[in-house]
Motif scaffolding. Structure first.
Motif, PDB file in Angstrom:
ATOM      1  N   ALA A  57       4.627  -0.783   3.861  1.00 26.97           N
ATOM      2  CA  ALA A  57       4.025  -1.362   2.664  1.00 26.97           C
ATOM      3  C   ALA A  57       5.160  -2.034   1.901  1.00 26.97           C
ATOM      4  O   ALA A  57       6.213  -1.429   1.693  1.00 26.97           O
ATOM      5  N   GLN A  58       4.956  -3.273   1.529  1.00 22.05           N
ATOM      6  CA  GLN A  58       6.013  -3.985   0.817  1.00 22.05           C
ATOM      7  C   GLN A  58       5.431  -5.016  -0.137  1.00 22.05           C
ATOM      8  O   GLN A  58       4.349  -5.539   0.085  1.00 22.05           O
ATOM      9  N   PHE A  59       6.201  -5.266  -1.185  1.00 20.62           N
ATOM     10  CA  PHE A  59       5.820  -6.287  -2.149  1.00 20.62           C
ATOM     11  C   PHE A  59       7.059  -6.707  -2.903  1.00 20.62           C
ATOM     12  O   PHE A  59       8.109  -6.047  -2.842  1.00 20.62           O
ATOM     13  N   SER A  60       6.969  -7.829  -3.583  1.00 17.93           N
ATOM     14  CA  SER A  60       8.067  -8.296  -4.432  1.00 17.93           C
ATOM     15  C   SER A  60       7.475  -8.943  -5.671  1.00 17.93           C
ATOM     16  O   SER A  60       6.349  -9.423  -5.659  1.00 17.93           O
ATOM     17  N   GLU A  61       8.255  -8.910  -6.714  1.00 16.80           N
ATOM     18  CA  GLU A  61       7.886  -9.556  -7.970  1.00 16.80           C
ATOM     19  C   GLU A  61       9.021 -10.489  -8.356  1.00 16.80           C
ATOM     20  O   GLU A  61      10.191 -10.109  -8.287  1.00 16.80           O
ATOM     21  N   THR A  62       8.676 -11.717  -8.746  1.00 16.03           N
ATOM     22  CA  THR A  62       9.671 -12.719  -9.114  1.00 16.03           C
ATOM     23  C   THR A  62       9.640 -12.932 -10.617  1.00 16.03           C
ATOM     24  O   THR A  62       8.572 -13.065 -11.212  1.00 16.03           O
ATOM     25  N   GLY A  63      10.823 -12.951 -11.214  1.00 15.19           N
ATOM     26  CA  GLY A  63      10.945 -13.163 -12.649  1.00 15.19           C
ATOM     27  C   GLY A  63      11.618 -14.487 -12.959  1.00 15.19           C
ATOM     28  O   GLY A  63      11.671 -15.392 -12.119  1.00 15.19           O
ATOM     29  N   ASP A  64      12.151 -14.587 -14.152  1.00 10.03           N
ATOM     30  CA  ASP A  64      12.823 -15.803 -14.589  1.00 10.03           C
ATOM     31  C   ASP A  64      14.069 -16.056 -13.750  1.00 10.03           C
ATOM     32  O   ASP A  64      14.704 -15.134 -13.247  1.00 10.03           O
ATOM     33  N   ASN A  65      14.421 -17.317 -13.612  1.00  9.96           N
ATOM     34  CA  ASN A  65      15.613 -17.754 -12.880  1.00  9.96           C
ATOM     35  C   ASN A  65      15.633 -17.266 -11.442  1.00  9.96           C
ATOM     36  O   ASN A  65      16.690 -17.089 -10.860  1.00  9.96           O
ATOM     37  N   GLY A  66      14.484 -16.991 -10.860  1.00  9.55           N
ATOM     38  CA  GLY A  66      14.414 -16.589  -9.461  1.00  9.55           C
ATOM     39  C   GLY A  66      14.808 -15.148  -9.192  1.00  9.55           C
ATOM     40  O   GLY A  66      15.038 -14.787  -8.051  1.00  9.55           O
ATOM     41  N   ALA A  67      14.897 -14.322 -10.229  1.00  3.89           N
ATOM     42  CA  ALA A  67      15.206 -12.909 -10.022  1.00  3.89           C
ATOM     43  C   ALA A  67      14.048 -12.262  -9.263  1.00  3.89           C
ATOM     44  O   ALA A  67      12.890 -12.483  -9.593  1.00  3.89           O
ATOM     45  N   VAL A  68      14.373 -11.492  -8.229  1.00  2.36           N
ATOM     46  CA  VAL A  68      13.348 -10.874  -7.392  1.00  2.36           C
ATOM     47  C   VAL A  68      13.645  -9.388  -7.242  1.00  2.36           C
ATOM     48  O   VAL A  68      14.770  -9.002  -6.943  1.00  2.36           O
ATOM     49  N   LEU A  69      12.637  -8.574  -7.471  1.00  2.00           N
ATOM     50  CA  LEU A  69      12.726  -7.140  -7.209  1.00  2.00           C
ATOM     51  C   LEU A  69      11.716  -6.811  -6.128  1.00  2.00           C
ATOM     52  O   LEU A  69      10.588  -7.323  -6.135  1.00  2.00           O
ATOM     53  N   ARG A  70      12.119  -5.942  -5.217  1.00  2.00           N
ATOM     54  CA  ARG A  70      11.256  -5.592  -4.088  1.00  2.00           C
ATOM     55  C   ARG A  70      10.983  -4.099  -4.053  1.00  2.00           C
ATOM     56  O   ARG A  70      11.780  -3.303  -4.524  1.00  2.00           O
ATOM     57  N   GLY A  71       9.884  -3.770  -3.415  1.00  4.09           N
ATOM     58  CA  GLY A  71       9.555  -2.383  -3.132  1.00  4.09           C
ATOM     59  C   GLY A  71       9.101  -2.277  -1.691  1.00  4.09           C
ATOM     60  O   GLY A  71       8.276  -3.073  -1.242  1.00  4.09           O
ATOM     61  N   THR A  72       9.656  -1.318  -0.961  1.00  2.00           N
ATOM     62  CA  THR A  72       9.321  -1.157   0.445  1.00  2.00           C
ATOM     63  C   THR A  72       9.115   0.311   0.755  1.00  2.00           C
ATOM     64  O   THR A  72       9.909   1.159   0.327  1.00  2.00           O
ATOM     65  N   GLY A  73       8.074   0.614   1.491  1.00  5.67           N
ATOM     66  CA  GLY A  73       7.813   1.970   1.946  1.00  5.67           C
ATOM     67  C   GLY A  73       7.458   1.962   3.419  1.00  5.67           C
ATOM     68  O   GLY A  73       6.865   1.001   3.919  1.00  5.67           O
ATOM     69  N   ARG A  74       7.843   3.040   4.106  1.00  7.54           N
ATOM     70  CA  ARG A  74       7.591   3.112   5.539  1.00  7.54           C
ATOM     71  C   ARG A  74       7.241   4.538   5.923  1.00  7.54           C
ATOM     72  O   ARG A  74       7.918   5.481   5.514  1.00  7.54           O
ATOM     73  N   VAL A  75       6.199   4.686   6.725  1.00  5.86           N
ATOM     74  CA  VAL A  75       5.770   5.982   7.225  1.00  5.86           C
ATOM     75  C   VAL A  75       5.564   5.834   8.733  1.00  5.86           C
ATOM     76  O   VAL A  75       4.997   4.837   9.190  1.00  5.86           O
ATOM     77  N   THR A  76       6.027   6.818   9.499  1.00 11.10           N
ATOM     78  CA  THR A  76       5.839   6.811  10.944  1.00 11.10           C
ATOM     79  C   THR A  76       4.938   7.976  11.329  1.00 11.10           C
ATOM     80  O   THR A  76       5.182   9.111  10.920  1.00 11.10           O
ATOM     81  N   VAL A  77       3.910   7.676  12.111  1.00  9.54           N
ATOM     82  CA  VAL A  77       3.001   8.705  12.606  1.00  9.54           C
ATOM     83  C   VAL A  77       3.310   8.899  14.084  1.00  9.54           C
ATOM     84  O   VAL A  77       3.206   7.958  14.883  1.00  9.54           O
ATOM     85  N   MET A  78       3.706  10.101  14.434  1.00 13.72           N
ATOM     86  CA  MET A  78       4.099  10.419  15.803  1.00 13.72           C
ATOM     87  C   MET A  78       2.893  10.885  16.619  1.00 13.72           C
ATOM     88  O   MET A  78       2.003  11.542  16.090  1.00 13.72           O
ATOM     89  N   PRO A  79       2.891  10.574  17.914  1.00 18.79           N
ATOM     90  CA  PRO A  79       1.813  11.074  18.765  1.00 18.79           C
ATOM     91  C   PRO A  79       1.987  12.569  19.006  1.00 18.79           C
ATOM     92  O   PRO A  79       3.092  13.093  18.946  1.00 18.79           O
ATOM     93  N   ALA A  80       0.888  13.242  19.277  1.00 18.78           N
ATOM     94  CA  ALA A  80       0.930  14.671  19.570  1.00 18.78           C
ATOM     95  C   ALA A  80       0.912  14.853  21.081  1.00 18.78           C
ATOM     96  O   ALA A  80      -0.079  14.521  21.740  1.00 18.78           O
ATOM     97  N   GLY A  81       2.018  15.335  21.628  1.00 18.48           N
ATOM     98  CA  GLY A  81       2.096  15.546  23.073  1.00 18.48           C
ATOM     99  C   GLY A  81       1.973  14.240  23.827  1.00 18.48           C
ATOM    100  O   GLY A  81       2.655  13.276  23.532  1.00 18.48           O
ATOM    101  N   THR A  82       1.071  14.217  24.804  1.00 15.55           N
ATOM    102  CA  THR A  82       0.872  13.004  25.594  1.00 15.55           C
ATOM    103  C   THR A  82      -0.346  12.217  25.130  1.00 15.55           C
ATOM    104  O   THR A  82      -0.750  11.256  25.783  1.00 15.55           O
TER     105      THR A  82
END
Length: 162
Positions: A57-82
């Protein structure tokens, strides 16, 4: 984030595993993908196991003079056995929460940086109206040394005398 219980991953995703949602006033882009190189979900030919699924999940917000702040999240779902990965309705919710937390942390770090940044004279409002250091004055202690690559340095700078 509200989870849509009618959807396997908690929200409607397109054929490529993408979705867009609005959370806390931000437009968040979500991607659900496995880590295999196949277009068909199948066990890995070498290990015999299915690939994990990654939710970003990611997003960014842009402010004055091209200032950019970002937010990033990551989740991994592992398989169970085979067995293949079973969709987790809370995985997207956790990835979005991580992106929002990352954005808040980046915002706090940016605010702290701006508060710590001062002009040479310690005045001004950070809007560029302070001393830029491009005036006609020169710094008499400017080091114009050249490195020799041998661990020694030749200093041709001048030091001010008192």
């Amino acid at each position: 984030m509200d989870i849509d219980t009618s959807q396997p991953w908690g929200l409607a995703i397109d054929y490529a595993g993408r979705a867009t949602l609005t959370e806390a006033g931000h437009t968040v882009y979500v991607n659900v993908s496995d880590t295999s190189f196949n277009s068909i979900i199948a066990p890995d030919s070498i290990t015999g196991t299915y690939s994990p699924v990654t939710i970003t999940a990611q997003f960014s917000e842009t402010g004055d003079n091209g200032a950019v702040l970002r937010g990033t999240g990551r989740v991994t779902v592992m398989p169970a056995g085979t067995d293949p990965v079973v969709p987790d309705r809370t995985a997207v919710q956790r990835a979005v929460a991580a992106a929002l937390a990352d954005f808040r942390a980046n915002t706090a770090a940016y605010v702290a940086l701006c508060a710590a940044w001062t002009t040479d004279e310690g005045e001004g409002d950070g809007q560029g109206d302070g001393d830029t250091g491009t005036g006609g004055e020169t710094d008499p202690a400017t080091d114009t040394g050249t490195g020799t690559g041998t661990g020694t340095e030749t200093d041709s700078g001048t030091e001010p005398t008192a």
